[in-house]
Design an enzyme around this catalytic site. Structure first.
Site, PDB file in Angstrom:
ATOM      1  N   TYR A 115      51.018  23.515  19.268  1.00  0.00           N
ATOM      2  CA  TYR A 115      49.951  23.679  20.252  1.00  0.00           C
ATOM      3  C   TYR A 115      49.132  24.930  19.891  1.00  0.00           C
ATOM      4  CZ  TYR A 115      47.717  24.820  24.682  1.00  0.00           C
ATOM      5  OH  TYR A 115      46.793  25.147  25.643  1.00  0.00           O
ATOM      6  N   ARG A 139      56.584  38.888  44.275  1.00  0.00           N
ATOM      7  CA  ARG A 139      56.543  38.825  42.812  1.00  0.00           C
ATOM      8  C   ARG A 139      57.916  38.394  42.303  1.00  0.00           C
ATOM      9  NH1 ARG A 139      57.034  43.538  40.442  1.00  0.00           N
ATOM     10  NH2 ARG A 139      55.307  44.525  41.531  1.00  0.00           N
ATOM     11  N   LYS A 190      50.584  19.921  32.862  1.00  0.00           N
ATOM     12  CA  LYS A 190      50.394  18.598  32.286  1.00  0.00           C
ATOM     13  C   LYS A 190      51.180  17.554  33.094  1.00  0.00           C
ATOM     14  CE  LYS A 190      48.288  21.333  29.406  1.00  0.00           C
ATOM     15  NZ  LYS A 190      48.863  21.834  28.168  1.00  0.00           N
ATOM     16  N   ASP A 192      59.583  23.027  23.491  1.00  0.00           N
ATOM     17  CA  ASP A 192      58.416  22.824  24.345  1.00  0.00           C
ATOM     18  C   ASP A 192      58.373  21.324  24.649  1.00  0.00           C
ATOM     19  OD1 ASP A 192      55.887  22.325  25.385  1.00  0.00           O
ATOM     20  OD2 ASP A 192      54.913  23.874  24.184  1.00  0.00           O
TER      21      ASP A 192
HETATM   22  C1  LIG Z   1      48.987  23.108  27.492  1.00  0.00           C
HETATM   23  C2  LIG Z   1      50.152  23.403  26.661  1.00  0.00           C
HETATM   24  C3  LIG Z   1      50.743  24.673  26.660  1.00  0.00           C
HETATM   25  C4  LIG Z   1      50.160  25.838  27.441  1.00  0.00           C
HETATM   26  O1  LIG Z   1      50.266  25.671  28.815  1.00  0.00           O
HETATM   27  P1  LIG Z   1      49.200  26.223  29.887  1.00  0.00           P
HETATM   28  O2  LIG Z   1      49.743  25.725  31.172  1.00  0.00           O
HETATM   29  O3  LIG Z   1      47.865  25.661  29.524  1.00  0.00           O
HETATM   30  O4  LIG Z   1      49.228  27.720  29.774  1.00  0.00           O
HETATM   31  C5  LIG Z   1      51.877  24.857  25.884  1.00  0.00           C
HETATM   32  N1  LIG Z   1      52.399  23.861  25.137  1.00  0.00           N
HETATM   33  C6  LIG Z   1      51.840  22.634  25.096  1.00  0.00           C
HETATM   34  C7  LIG Z   1      52.455  21.587  24.241  1.00  0.00           C
HETATM   35  C8  LIG Z   1      50.704  22.356  25.845  1.00  0.00           C
HETATM   36  O5  LIG Z   1      50.156  21.142  25.793  1.00  0.00           O
END
Ligand SMILES: *Cc1c(COP(=O)(O)O)cnc(C)c1O
Length: 378
Positions: free
Chosen positions: A98, A46, A195, A170
């Site tokens: 988001y 962990r 992504k 982000d």
């Molecule tokens: C998908 C996404 C998230 C969340 O991420 P997960 O891996 O799905 O938990 C946060 N910010 C943006 C801009 C996203 O596209």
């Protein structure tokens, strides 16, 4: 090291016992100790795992950070970061956020006493007037989702510093190939590595990179204490995906530019949101802040109704109707009913998110095929 070289080599070294070029998937929960607390740097998985360490060093390298911490998802990474805050603390963030971030902020952290103000962050004056004595964090997302607005990271980081506020960006939509927020003054960068970083729509993963000791110590504490850690297989897949980040994103961006132009000239299209179009309100800022304009875009239909959008999307054959983005395949989605379904209609409309808005994540297929697919769907 320049960026493309980093995507292959940053923080990587051949595995010690065998010389394996890729780190093995260390599928273990615990590690043998010679004597209590005398071990090779790992005691329990962990807290740490060598496959995860290899990935963390890679992501830190790409973002130009001292360190990175990986999590079981993007929202888990966000959750860990937000836990630095205490009741009464205030966060300024974008109103074009988001959907999952909006849900986490308003449904989890607001009830625990953290306050949020959602503003149009393309207007620095609005951000400035949202700051209070309690503001501890500025949460930036750029390009924004799904309207692809571009927020000035440097200007907001400067404003935050003057007010003793931490800035988190982000960076999911741009990826470090196109935008490196720490170079522009941000304190931490967050990724849904699900992504572009992993890039193949086969893993859920999150990461934060930062050179701020306090932030990183808190994140290490959170991985150990709250435990939203990724498994070694997911770390391996993410690291494997990163090796082709440059070539994938570059091809996707080339495709996206052609698609944006095609849509911009189509008689059934209302408006196109793509930072690479000279008509985009922050086109000039995007040219400065990003190395290129990205592979995400959205557009509205002249017939601005949910029905028209849904009808269009069910006609595409190469574009798959799905949530998510940043994979090698092109995806199409309807924010008002999918990713942003958790945002109330009034709030959505106030933020300019129209009913017919369609978002596409452009993949690495041939642009001609993608354009022909959209053309027949109209
Ligand atoms: C998908 C996404 C998230 C969340 O991420 P997960 O891996 O799905 O938990 C946060 N910010 C943006 C801009 C996203 O596209």
């Amino acid at each position: 090291m320049k960026f493309n070289t980093k995507t292959i080599h940053a923080g990587q070294k051949p595995e010690e016992t065998s010389g394996a070029v890729m780190p093995p998937i260390f599928q273990t929960s615990t590690y043998a100790q010679e004597a209590p607390n005398k071990h090779k740097g790992y005691d329990y998985a962990r807290v740490g795992n060598p496959t995860r360490t290899a990935l963390e060093q890679m992501i830190a390298g790409l973002e130009g950070a001292d360190e990175a911490a990986c999590f079981s998802s993007g929202v888990a990474a966000m959750d860990a970061l937000m836990k630095m805050l205490r009741p009464g603390d205030h966060v300024v963030t974008t109103n074009d956020l988001y959907g999952g971030s909006y849900r986490l902020f308003t449904k989890v952290f607001e009830p625990y006493g953290i306050d949020f103000t959602f503003v149009d962050m393309t207007d620095i004056g609005k951000v400035e007037s949202a700051i209070t004595d309690q503001t501890k964090l500025m949460w930036i997302e750029t390009p924004t989702n799904p309207l692809l607005r571009v927020v000035d990271i440097k200007a907001l980081s400067d404003l935050a510093k003057e007010n003793d506020i931490l800035t988190v960006v982000d960076n999911t939509f741009a990826s470090p190939y196109l935008q490196r927020p720490l170079e522009l003054g941000a304190d931490a960068v967050l990724h849904s590595a699900t992504k572009y970083l992993a890039g193949h729509s086969d893993v859920i993963h999150g990461a934060v990179a930062s050179s701020n000791k306090e932030i990183m110590e808190n994140l290490r504490f959170q991985t150990k204490t709250s435990g939203a850690v990724p498994g070694p297989m997911d770390c391996y897949l993410t690291l494997r995906g990163i090796k082709t980040l440059s070539v994938r994103v570059q091809r996707s961006v080339e495709n996206a530019k052609q698609i944006a132009e095609f849509l911009d000239n189509h008689p059934k299209v209302g408006s196109v949101n793509y930072p690479g179009l000279p008509s985009h309100p922050q086109h000039e800022l995007a040219s400065r802040q990003m190395d290129d304009f990205g592979a995400m875009l959205s557009f509205t239909l002249k017939d601005d109704s949910i029905e028209a959008a849904v009808n269009f999307m069910s006609n595409t054959e190469i574009f798959t109707l799905a949530e998510s983005l940043g994979g090698v395949e092109s995806l199409i989605s309807h924010p008002a009913s999918m990713t942003h379904g958790s945002i109330p209609k009034e709030v959505r409309e106030k933020a300019g998110l129209q009913d017919s808005l369609i978002r596409i994540s452009v993949g690495i297929e041939d642009a001609e095929d993608l354009i022909a697919d959209l053309d027949q769907a109209f």
